[in-house]
Design an enzyme around this catalytic site. Structure first.
Site, PDB file in Angstrom:
ATOM      1  N   ILE A 179      -6.111  -3.089  -2.354  1.00  0.00           N
ATOM      2  CA  ILE A 179      -5.943  -2.565  -3.798  1.00  0.00           C
ATOM      3  C   ILE A 179      -4.620  -2.690  -4.165  1.00  0.00           C
ATOM      4  O   ILE A 179      -3.838  -3.751  -4.827  1.00  0.00           O
ATOM      5  CB  ILE A 179      -6.474  -1.243  -4.020  1.00  0.00           C
ATOM      6  N   CYS A 180      -3.521  -1.765  -3.431  1.00  0.00           N
ATOM      7  CA  CYS A 180      -2.179  -1.812  -3.962  1.00  0.00           C
ATOM      8  C   CYS A 180      -1.219  -2.627  -3.546  1.00  0.00           C
ATOM      9  O   CYS A 180      -0.206  -2.930  -3.832  1.00  0.00           O
ATOM     10  CB  CYS A 180      -1.813  -0.391  -3.586  1.00  0.00           C
TER      11      CYS A 180
END
Length: 218
Positions: free
Chosen positions: A120-121
């Site tokens: 995700i990040c």
């Protein structure tokens, strides 16, 4: 990233062209880190940060909703005590103008990312930045996901977008490049001694052997 930037000497990292962004190494993310042994990811992230310090590579620190997810891990804050991490609400770091501006201000195009979680990040800003003309490198062993599958799939997805996966010791080696570059050798040796695992043990042993008298008369 175009094909001509993926191969040849120019594809290797140099300190002068690099900028590092460390993303969300925070307690909440560590609590659900299952792709790697968490202490190894922390060790590698701190080693990478210290390497950036040795080579004067500009480094941007970020957190996401730190009032709930926790402060950036102390080991990273200790490397850059003068910095206040950019605290975001946006999940995608590259959509935060403060982060993008901090990177662009350096004028550097080799963007190195590491963070939690990979899927995700790390993946979101890596894919976006690669599409905006940056040469993006992701340090996979200073990053981690909620599962091995999540981490591995994210690395594959990023590679398909032209992002280059690396490990933190590979970054260190490319920055050093030549042992005749003596001004950074002491710093590299210190980082390896503190975070290099088996290499650190071997280095300490070598120093012991070099300092051990042979027993022969002078």
């Amino acid at each position: 990233m175009s094909t001509d930037k993926k191969a040849g000497l120019g594809a290797l990292l140099t300190p002068e062209e690099s900028v590092l962004v460390l993303i969300d190494h925070q307690p909440f993310q560590v609590a659900n880190l299952h792709s790697h042994e968490p202490t190894m990811v922390i060790n590698n992230a701190v080693g990478l940060a210290k390497a950036a310090r040795v080579f004067d590579v500009p480094t941007v620190l970020t957190t996401v909703v730190e009032e709930r997810g926790g402060l950036l891990l102390q080991g990273l804050r200790d490397v850059f005590p003068e910095q206040k991490p950019i605290n975001r609400t946006l999940i995608n770091t590259w959509q935060d103008e403060r982060v993008v501006d901090a990177v662009k201000t350096t004028g550097r195009k080799k963007l190195i990312l590491a963070g939690l979680w990979t899927e995700i990040c790390v993946a979101m800003p890596a894919i976006q930045a690669a599409g905006e003309g940056f040469e993006v490198y992701v340090v996979t062993d200073a990053s981690g996901g909620v599962s091995k599958e999540a981490h591995d799939t994210a690395v594959q997805r990023m590679a398909q977008a032209g992002v280059v996966p690396m490990t933190w010791m590979a970054v260190l080696g490319e920055w050093q490049r030549d042992w005749a570059r003596e001004e950074t050798v002491p710093g590299v040796a210190e980082v390896q001694a503190q975070h290099g695992g088996g290499s650190a043990v071997a280095f300490a042993w070598e120093m012991q052997l070099l300092a051990t008298p042979t027993g022969e008369a002078a």
